[in-house]
Design an enzyme around this catalytic site. Structure first.
Site, PDB file in Angstrom:
ATOM      1  N   TYR A  37      92.544 132.853  38.455  1.00  0.00           N
ATOM      2  CA  TYR A  37      91.766 131.923  39.273  1.00  0.00           C
ATOM      3  C   TYR A  37      91.197 132.607  40.502  1.00  0.00           C
ATOM      4  O   TYR A  37      91.542 133.749  40.815  1.00  0.00           O
ATOM      5  CB  TYR A  37      92.623 130.713  39.676  1.00  0.00           C
ATOM      6  CG  TYR A  37      93.615 130.965  40.798  1.00  0.00           C
ATOM      7  CD1 TYR A  37      94.748 131.734  40.585  1.00  0.00           C
ATOM      8  CD2 TYR A  37      93.400 130.450  42.069  1.00  0.00           C
ATOM      9  CE1 TYR A  37      95.661 131.970  41.611  1.00  0.00           C
ATOM     10  CE2 TYR A  37      94.312 130.677  43.100  1.00  0.00           C
ATOM     11  CZ  TYR A  37      95.432 131.437  42.863  1.00  0.00           C
ATOM     12  OH  TYR A  37      96.325 131.676  43.886  1.00  0.00           O
ATOM     13  N   ARG A  56      86.759 140.468  41.858  1.00  0.00           N
ATOM     14  CA  ARG A  56      88.209 140.317  41.694  1.00  0.00           C
ATOM     15  C   ARG A  56      88.527 139.471  40.463  1.00  0.00           C
ATOM     16  O   ARG A  56      89.488 139.749  39.737  1.00  0.00           O
ATOM     17  CB  ARG A  56      88.836 139.699  42.955  1.00  0.00           C
ATOM     18  CG  ARG A  56      90.357 139.659  42.878  1.00  0.00           C
ATOM     19  CD  ARG A  56      91.008 139.202  44.169  1.00  0.00           C
ATOM     20  NE  ARG A  56      90.649 137.836  44.511  1.00  0.00           N
ATOM     21  CZ  ARG A  56      90.998 137.228  45.640  1.00  0.00           C
ATOM     22  NH1 ARG A  56      91.700 137.883  46.545  1.00  0.00           N
ATOM     23  NH2 ARG A  56      90.642 135.977  45.868  1.00  0.00           N
ATOM     24  N   ARG A 104     100.839 127.022  19.948  1.00  0.00           N
ATOM     25  CA  ARG A 104     101.714 127.754  20.880  1.00  0.00           C
ATOM     26  C   ARG A 104     102.358 128.952  20.199  1.00  0.00           C
ATOM     27  O   ARG A 104     103.129 128.806  19.259  1.00  0.00           O
ATOM     28  CB  ARG A 104     102.797 126.829  21.441  1.00  0.00           C
ATOM     29  CG  ARG A 104     103.644 127.529  22.494  1.00  0.00           C
ATOM     30  CD  ARG A 104     104.734 126.635  23.077  1.00  0.00           C
ATOM     31  NE  ARG A 104     105.483 127.345  24.100  1.00  0.00           N
ATOM     32  CZ  ARG A 104     106.459 128.207  23.852  1.00  0.00           C
ATOM     33  NH1 ARG A 104     106.827 128.448  22.617  1.00  0.00           N
ATOM     34  NH2 ARG A 104     107.079 128.828  24.846  1.00  0.00           N
ATOM     35  N   HIS A 106     103.397 133.131  21.626  1.00  0.00           N
ATOM     36  CA  HIS A 106     103.269 134.034  22.777  1.00  0.00           C
ATOM     37  C   HIS A 106     102.152 135.050  22.594  1.00  0.00           C
ATOM     38  O   HIS A 106     101.427 135.361  23.532  1.00  0.00           O
ATOM     39  CB  HIS A 106     104.587 134.782  23.038  1.00  0.00           C
ATOM     40  CG  HIS A 106     105.649 133.915  23.646  1.00  0.00           C
ATOM     41  ND1 HIS A 106     106.221 132.867  22.970  1.00  0.00           N
ATOM     42  CD2 HIS A 106     106.231 133.933  24.867  1.00  0.00           C
ATOM     43  CE1 HIS A 106     107.117 132.285  23.737  1.00  0.00           C
ATOM     44  NE2 HIS A 106     107.146 132.917  24.899  1.00  0.00           N
ATOM     45  N   LYS A 151      95.288 137.795  40.109  1.00  0.00           N
ATOM     46  CA  LYS A 151      95.300 136.435  40.681  1.00  0.00           C
ATOM     47  C   LYS A 151      95.608 135.439  39.559  1.00  0.00           C
ATOM     48  O   LYS A 151      94.732 134.743  39.042  1.00  0.00           O
ATOM     49  CB  LYS A 151      93.981 136.134  41.394  1.00  0.00           C
ATOM     50  CG  LYS A 151      94.130 135.025  42.436  1.00  0.00           C
ATOM     51  CD  LYS A 151      93.037 135.074  43.462  1.00  0.00           C
ATOM     52  CE  LYS A 151      93.015 133.863  44.378  1.00  0.00           C
ATOM     53  NZ  LYS A 151      94.236 133.644  45.162  1.00  0.00           N
ATOM     54  N   GLU A 183     103.355 140.737  51.110  1.00  0.00           N
ATOM     55  CA  GLU A 183     102.323 139.794  51.554  1.00  0.00           C
ATOM     56  C   GLU A 183     102.993 138.457  51.821  1.00  0.00           C
ATOM     57  O   GLU A 183     104.213 138.365  51.802  1.00  0.00           O
ATOM     58  CB  GLU A 183     101.218 139.675  50.497  1.00  0.00           C
ATOM     59  CG  GLU A 183     101.717 139.234  49.131  1.00  0.00           C
ATOM     60  CD  GLU A 183     100.610 139.093  48.095  1.00  0.00           C
ATOM     61  OE1 GLU A 183      99.426 138.974  48.453  1.00  0.00           O
ATOM     62  OE2 GLU A 183     100.949 139.072  46.899  1.00  0.00           O
ATOM     63  N   LEU A 207      98.206 140.914  46.375  1.00  0.00           N
ATOM     64  CA  LEU A 207      96.851 140.548  45.972  1.00  0.00           C
ATOM     65  C   LEU A 207      95.852 141.206  46.928  1.00  0.00           C
ATOM     66  O   LEU A 207      96.039 141.124  48.145  1.00  0.00           O
ATOM     67  CB  LEU A 207      96.695 139.024  46.040  1.00  0.00           C
ATOM     68  CG  LEU A 207      95.365 138.525  45.473  1.00  0.00           C
ATOM     69  CD1 LEU A 207      95.423 138.506  43.949  1.00  0.00           C
ATOM     70  CD2 LEU A 207      95.017 137.160  46.001  1.00  0.00           C
TER      71      LEU A 207
HETATM   72  N1  PDD Z   1      95.554 132.361  47.840  1.00  0.00           N
HETATM   73  N2  PDD Z   1      98.007 136.768  48.524  1.00  0.00           N
HETATM   74  C1  PDD Z   1      98.287 135.699  47.746  1.00  0.00           C
HETATM   75  C2  PDD Z   1      99.539 135.702  46.953  1.00  0.00           C
HETATM   76  C3  PDD Z   1      97.389 134.613  47.716  1.00  0.00           C
HETATM   77  O1  PDD Z   1      97.646 133.560  46.927  1.00  0.00           O
HETATM   78  C4  PDD Z   1      96.225 134.636  48.523  1.00  0.00           C
HETATM   79  C5  PDD Z   1      95.228 133.508  48.555  1.00  0.00           C
HETATM   80  C6  PDD Z   1      95.982 135.777  49.316  1.00  0.00           C
HETATM   81  C7  PDD Z   1      94.734 135.910  50.173  1.00  0.00           C
HETATM   82  O2  PDD Z   1      93.608 136.179  49.379  1.00  0.00           O
HETATM   83  P1  PDD Z   1      92.149 135.722  49.848  1.00  0.00           P
HETATM   84  O3  PDD Z   1      91.956 136.261  51.200  1.00  0.00           O
HETATM   85  O4  PDD Z   1      91.262 136.334  48.838  1.00  0.00           O
HETATM   86  O5  PDD Z   1      92.122 134.207  49.838  1.00  0.00           O
HETATM   87  C8  PDD Z   1      96.889 136.824  49.290  1.00  0.00           C
HETATM   88  C9  PDD Z   1      94.618 131.268  47.698  1.00  0.00           C
HETATM   89  C10 PDD Z   1      93.888 130.886  48.931  1.00  0.00           C
HETATM   90  C11 PDD Z   1      95.310 130.126  47.004  1.00  0.00           C
HETATM   91  O6  PDD Z   1      96.100 130.398  46.125  1.00  0.00           O
HETATM   92  O7  PDD Z   1      95.034 128.955  47.321  1.00  0.00           O
END
Ligand code: PDD
Length: 291
Positions: A37, A56, A104, A106, A151, A183, A207
């Site tokens: 996403y 990304r 379903r 895997h 992501k 993070e 991320l």
């Molecule tokens: N999440 N690290 C993680 C684990 C994240 O889920 C996010 C952002 C970031 C920051 O990434 P960016 O600057 O590209 O938004 C870092 C989004 C906002 C969410 O899951 O809603």
């Protein structure tokens, strides 16, 4: 007063009201969390750093071996249509691609069409009080997997970590793996140490945030001392400033960590400077002088 117009979403080729958007229960996103996403802020109807988000997205899809169903031009068209159908202005676009619908199993299905869903959420600015005073964060063990650069929509560990932070009165969990900061549960982390802005280098443990990259870009452009380096858990205690960054929170100052005051207990001067640069950058996007 008239009801607000219904939120219009995009789902697999159709634009329709959110309430009417349904996916089959065998969608692998529903069954396995098998998808990726993006969250893209929109200011004055314009998607922020769109090319970076699409790159990304492509990287995430390649990493989980989902064929990208659209060219960048097609993605742009779909996203801009959802923005327009939701009256432009400030919004937050949520976009997800799953491996599609299959019995379903895997292993990857033989041939499925990826499912594509795009919705618009309200963009909720960070409350002025939080910019004035900062927020609290706690440190927690990074219990996640080893591909945190993807992501993925499979966010159960992130959800559990954020919830633990919230239940302890904190806005964010800052995650520690083998003694090092990775993070936040949904954000990247920066500290200011002896006047230098520091953030962990990009690797599989975090991320590559679009907001993070912009902060780095702005620091470089404006000659603010900056370094990518490992941040130890103990560095959080001695930092003069801590920030967490994301598309929805922008650059949020953390003024308490694990119950202890950070710096003076107020958002620091380096944050003030970076926050201003970030707001100016957004303003340039609003007035059409940058992308
Ligand atoms: N999440 N690290 C993680 C684990 C994240 O889920 C996010 C952002 C970031 C920051 O990434 P960016 O600057 O590209 O938004 C870092 C989004 C906002 C969410 O899951 O809603």
């Amino acid at each position: 007063m008239t009801d607000p117009s219904p939120s219009i979403v995009y789902l697999n080729g159709n634009y329709l009201p959110l309430e009417e958007a349904c996916v089959p229960v065998l969608d692998r996103g529903f069954i396995f969390g098998d998808g990726v996403y993006e969250v893209i802020p929109v200011y004055a109807g314009k998607p922020f750093r769109l090319a970076h988000h699409l790159q990304r997205l492509q990287n995430s899809m390649a990493a989980v071996r989902i064929d990208n169903p659209h060219s960048d031009a097609e993605w742009q068209q779909l996203i801009e249509t959802v923005i327009e159908r939701n009256d432009g202005g400030d919004q937050s676009i949520y976009l997800q691609v799953t491996r599609g619908v299959a019995a379903r199993d895997h292993r990857f299905p033989g041939s499925t069409m990826p499912s594509v869903f795009i919705m618009s959420n309200l963009f909720t600015p960070v409350p002025a009080e939080q910019l004035q005073n900062g927020v609290s964060a706690i440190t927690l063990d990074d219990i996640r997997w080893q591909y945190c650069h993807i992501k993925s929509i499979a966010l159960l560990p992130n959800i559990l970590l954020r919830q633990q932070a919230v239940e302890q009165g904190a806005a964010e969990a800052i995650l520690i793996r083998a003694g090092d900061v990775t993070e936040g549960a949904a954000s990247n982390v920066f500290i200011v140490s002896e006047g230098v802005i520091v953030t962990p280098p990009k690797d599989d443990c975090l991320l590559p945030g679009i907001t993070r990259d912009l902060v780095v870009e702005l620091a470089t452009q404006h000659g603010l001392p900056y370094r990518e380096a490992v941040i130890k858990k103990s560095d959080l205690q001695s930092a003069s400033e801590i920030w967490v960054t994301s598309s929805t929170k922008e650059i949020l100052p953390v003024t308490r960590i694990d119950g202890k005051t950070v710096g003076t207990g107020k958002p620091g001067p380096v944050w003030q400077h970076m926050h201003r640069l970030y707001q100016d950058y957004k303003q340039a996007l609003r007035s059409g002088t940058t992308a």
